[in-house]
Write an enzyme that holds these catalytic residues in place. Structure first.
Site, PDB file in Angstrom:
ATOM      1  N   HIS A  16     -15.040  -9.530  -8.944  1.00  0.00           N
ATOM      2  CA  HIS A  16     -15.557  -9.102 -10.245  1.00  0.00           C
ATOM      3  C   HIS A  16     -16.731  -9.966 -10.712  1.00  0.00           C
ATOM      4  O   HIS A  16     -17.421  -9.612 -11.685  1.00  0.00           O
ATOM      5  CB  HIS A  16     -14.445  -9.144 -11.296  1.00  0.00           C
ATOM      6  CG  HIS A  16     -14.499  -8.011 -12.270  1.00  0.00           C
ATOM      7  ND1 HIS A  16     -15.685  -7.420 -12.680  1.00  0.00           N
ATOM      8  CD2 HIS A  16     -13.514  -7.352 -12.931  1.00  0.00           C
ATOM      9  CE1 HIS A  16     -15.426  -6.462 -13.545  1.00  0.00           C
ATOM     10  NE2 HIS A  16     -14.124  -6.385 -13.717  1.00  0.00           N
ATOM     11  N   ASP A  50     -19.150  -4.735 -10.491  1.00  0.00           N
ATOM     12  CA  ASP A  50     -18.567  -4.180 -11.716  1.00  0.00           C
ATOM     13  C   ASP A  50     -17.617  -3.029 -11.370  1.00  0.00           C
ATOM     14  O   ASP A  50     -17.765  -2.373 -10.327  1.00  0.00           O
ATOM     15  CB  ASP A  50     -19.663  -3.661 -12.641  1.00  0.00           C
ATOM     16  CG  ASP A  50     -20.546  -4.790 -13.163  1.00  0.00           C
ATOM     17  OD1 ASP A  50     -20.038  -5.919 -13.296  1.00  0.00           O
ATOM     18  OD2 ASP A  50     -21.734  -4.535 -13.415  1.00  0.00           O
TER      19      ASP A  50
END
Length: 461
Positions: free
Chosen positions: A433, A437
């Site tokens: 992450h 995204d």
């Protein structure tokens, strides 16, 4: 007498040390030229060390699980050791003599850090085994008395007796006999605490302590002894890599259901016309779809150097393929997967899987992947949350194919509802992450799904 010191050679670019994962010789063994001495593991592969000379092994550097530095002594061989006498051989060869002279000394009684009367060689192979003098050895302990299996008699009371001890039929109430019969217990083997009659308490004691021969009541699992297993070799590498991945990477996982009915039909048609080519599994077709989708999502085909703060988005797909072996999980890499067709991918998958199972992967066939695919095959499961192969930023996990009824789209069904049989598969993707995204991961999987559900597009430029 001539001695030859075999030093650990440079077995990989940038490798400073290697782990001993197996010894194939003992101190005192005679070895021939080119005979295998040990297996050494680096971060990339397991390498077999072979003896360049013939002779007798007189020293070894460390034990399984120890690290040995490049250039450090691994084995010392006496090249004309057949005629050597005890005075000429290092004390390490005489360790068996120590054990024979001290039969009461158990491994747990030896000084900490030593093994069977020798000082530790130490990690990195820096030490030399030596024989401990007698005054350094702890006194031999007397073996503990074996505990009683049943009732502990009082100091002035008679010991428990069984029907076998008494040599005549046992006495028991109908209720005790019925219970013993249901449990499959021979009452003649049950000891009584007092008197001659077997009571429920005596039967309970027999069941609790196992009757002295491992008896266990029906439908109750037999207990197993505890076992300690050293985490070494491939298992240790996996543990370190997985811990580092979970410690450094904030994972998230996205799962989508994909219909593979048409893809499976295409695979069957291709296999029917494969000739001498390897049989196709689902993986080569998934890899083709993956390679066609990644150019539009370069942030997924990437490696993240978090120390330098640099993401490298790769133009080529070097696909890691997680493979289970007896030694543990390993990840050989299909180089330039984007340039291979389904038949070439099937051939390379089979070759790498066979090499992984045999422990014969070359260093250049491991590491430096750009994205990884892991599949549990028929074990499947509803969904997986695979751990990212650091420093990559994404890993994809197809799950088991299942057949289920699905509703036909209204434009296809005409009037009313219609149901058809379909083959469905969940596809998981775990992403870093820090780099990827959630929207990008979901968009990538949806694009991949479009190709898989319309597999003719896989072969359209």
């Amino acid at each position: 007498m001539a001695r030859f010191t075999f030093k650990l050679p440079d077995i990989g670019e940038g490798i400073s040390e290697a782990e001993i994962v197996a010894w194939h010789v003992q101190v005192g063994d005679r070895v021939e030229e080119d005979q295998q001495l040990a297996d050494m593991m680096t971060d990339k592969a397991t390498v077999e060390m072979e003896s360049p000379v013939a002779g007798v092994v007189v020293e070894r550097a460390g034990e399984v699980g120890d690290q040995v530095s490049i250039g450090a002594p691994l084995v010392v061989i006496e090249t004309d050791g057949e005629g050597a006498d005890a005075a000429d051989v290092p004390p390490a060869v005489q360790e068996d003599t120590l054990e024979a002279e001290n039969p009461g000394v158990e491994e747990s009684q030896i000084l900490p850090g030593t093994g069977r009367g020798t000082a530790p060689a130490g990690r990195g192979g820096g030490g030399t085994p030596r024989t401990l003098p007698a005054e350094e050895l702890p006194p031999a302990a007397a073996p503990p008395a074996e505990p009683p299996l049943h009732h502990q008699p009082s100091a002035d009371g008679p010991p428990p007796r069984s029907g076998e001890d008494l040599g005549r039929p046992v006495l028991a109430s109908p209720a005790v006999r019925a219970r013993a019969r249901d449990l499959g217990v021979d009452l003649a083997r049950v000891r009584v605490a007092e008197g001659d009659r077997i009571r429920h308490a005596d039967l309970d004691a027999f069941l609790r302590y196992g009757g002295g021969d491992g008896y266990h009541p029906p439908h109750v699992s037999r207990a197993r002894d505890d076992e300690q297993v050293r985490v070494i070799g491939m298992r240790r590498r996996i543990a370190e890599n997985m811990a580092a991945a979970k410690r450094h990477i904030p994972h998230f996982t996205y799962v989508e259901e994909i219909e593979v009915t048409a893809l499976e039909a295409l695979r069957a048609q291709l296999n029917a016309r494969r000739g001498e080519r390897p049989k196709l599994t689902l993986l080569p077709l998934l890899i083709v779809a993956l390679c066609r989708t990644l150019p539009d999502f370069p942030m997924l085909n990437a490696r993240y150097d978090d120390e330098a703060g640099v993401v490298t988005r790769h133009g080529r797909v070097h696909l890691g393929m997680a493979a289970q072996t007896d030694a543990g999980l390993t990840v050989p890499v299909i180089r330039d997967a984007q340039d291979r067709n389904v038949w070439q991918l099937a051939t390379e998958i089979a070759r790498l899987a066979a090499a992984a199972r045999a422990g014969k992967l070359r260093p250049d066939e491991l590491g430096n992947g750009t994205i990884t695919l892991t599949s549990l095959g028929p074990l499947g499961g509803i969904a997986t949350t695979p751990v990212i192969n650091r420093p990559e930023v994404a890993i994809i996990g197809p799950n088991k194919i299942v057949e289920r009824p699905v509703f036909v789209a209204p434009e296809e069904a005409g009037r009313g509802d219609a149901i058809r049989r379909a083959k469905l598969m969940n596809l998981s993707i775990s992403c870093d992450h820090r780099v990827v995204d959630g929207h990008d991961a979901a968009s990538f999987v949806q694009a991949l799904k479009g190709l898989i559900e319309a597999p003719a597009l896989l072969f359209v430029d």
